[in-house]
Design an enzyme around this catalytic site. Structure first.
Site, short mmCIF file in Angstrom:
data_model
loop_
_atom_site.label_atom_id
_atom_site.label_comp_id
_atom_site.label_asym_id
_atom_site.label_seq_id
_atom_site.Cartn_x
_atom_site.Cartn_y
_atom_site.Cartn_z
N GLU A 74 0.82 -1.21 0.00
CA GLU A 74 0.00 0.00 0.00
C GLU A 74 0.86 1.26 0.00
OE1 GLU A 74 -3.79 2.04 2.29
OE2 GLU A 74 -2.62 0.49 3.33
N GLU B 283 -12.17 2.00 3.96
CA GLU B 283 -11.21 2.45 4.97
C GLU B 283 -11.32 3.97 5.15
OE1 GLU B 283 -6.77 1.13 6.25
OE2 GLU B 283 -6.92 2.25 4.39
#
Length: 309
Positions: free
Chosen positions: A189, A284
């Protein structure tokens, strides 16, 4: 009225004024009525809420999962899963199996802890990461997970970019050796939290995944972070698509639900759907508005942005 403008106008006008589970919009009970009428209907893309997102509707972990399922969500994302007591992991797994829900990503802390950086090439950091990968295999087996988030750590100012990149690739290859026999995938990420982080851009992550050359090392494309770091979301996703295995959501600014910021999520979700993406999109982000009304507004935001079949 255009759907995105409608969602945004609700936030700007402070129309979320109901306190009995009813949201008043110019005298109508919009969200309660719409939510009741589509309760249980699955979304066209596979969005994954996290624990706490609907805490005003349910407190216990199993009850939160039940509420998510009742609203049409078919997956869960739980970044902190590895840190939960094993009994909680089992309870979560049992309830998800009963509901037929899928597990999204959880974080491998050995690589995700920004204080321990894989960029340095230090053996102790690399070995700690490999050991965490081994622990992640056991957790994944317990909850039937497939993906786990990895963040290589901080930029190492004493080393050139090329050396740091080589160090990260070497560590990730070691991790992939652990995960690959089990059919598991770590997803890298790139983040925007601080410019001191090593991994910040999609093309950089794409290059590293190609170098690791394993089905167990792919990209986690977080739309919120990538909007902040580089923009051009659809074109950059297209360029990196072959290495993207997982997607996360959050509008910018604010990191709240779609329709609360500048990102055109209707277009992005349409693109993702047309690409034939069957994976999970992790929610998220936080909730724009508090309480039960804010949670219902969040669900409606996804109903509005979800691509039509």
């Amino acid at each position: 009225m255009e759907r995105r403008k409608f969602i945004r106008n609700i936030g700007l006008s402070g129309a979320l004024t109901g306190f009995g589970g009813v949201v008043s919009v110019k005298g109508s009970s919009l969200f309660r009525n719409q939510n009741d009428s589509i309760k249980g209907t699955t979304f066209n893309l596979n969005y994954a809420p996290h624990f706490g997102m609907f805490k005003n509707h349910a407190k216990d972990l199993e009850d939160q999962l039940q509420f998510m399922y009742d609203q049409g969500f078919r997956s869960l994302e739980d970044n902190g899963l590895m840190k939960r007591p094993k009994e909680d992991q089992k309870r979560i797994a049992h309830k998800m199996t009963k509901l037929g829900m899928a597990m999204g990503v959880f974080v491998i802390d050995g690589g995700g802890n920004w204080k321990t950086s894989l960029t340095t090439g230090k053996k102790e950091f690399r070995e700690a990461f490999v050991n965490e990968c081994k622990k992640a295999v056991e957790v994944a087996r317990l909850v039937n997970a497939k993906w786990m988030t990895v963040v290589p750590g901080f930029f190492e100012r004493k080393l050139s970019m090329g050396i740091q990149t080589a160090n990260v690739i070497e560590a990730l290859r070691r991790g992939a050796e652990v995960l690959e026999p089990h059919g598991l995938t770590m997803v890298l990420e790139p983040l925007s939290d601080t410019p001191e982080l090593f991994l910040r851009h999609a093309d950089q992550t794409y290059m590293i995944c190609k170098a690791v050359n394993s089905p167990s090392c792919k990209i986690l494309y977080d739309i919120y972070h990538m909007q902040k770091n580089e923009g051009h979301l659809i074109s950059n996703m297209e360029a990196c698509w072959s290495e993207i295995a997982y997607i996360q959501i959050g509008d910018n600014p604010g990191r709240k639900e779609p329709g609360t910021g500048e990102i055109n999520y209707e277009n992005i979700f349409k693109y993702i759907h047309e690409k034939g993406y069957k994976g999970i999109l992790g929610m998220e982000h936080g909730n724009m508005h508090p309480g039960k009304d804010g949670e219902l507004a969040l669900i409606e935001a996804y109903r509005q942005a979800d691509p039509l079949l």
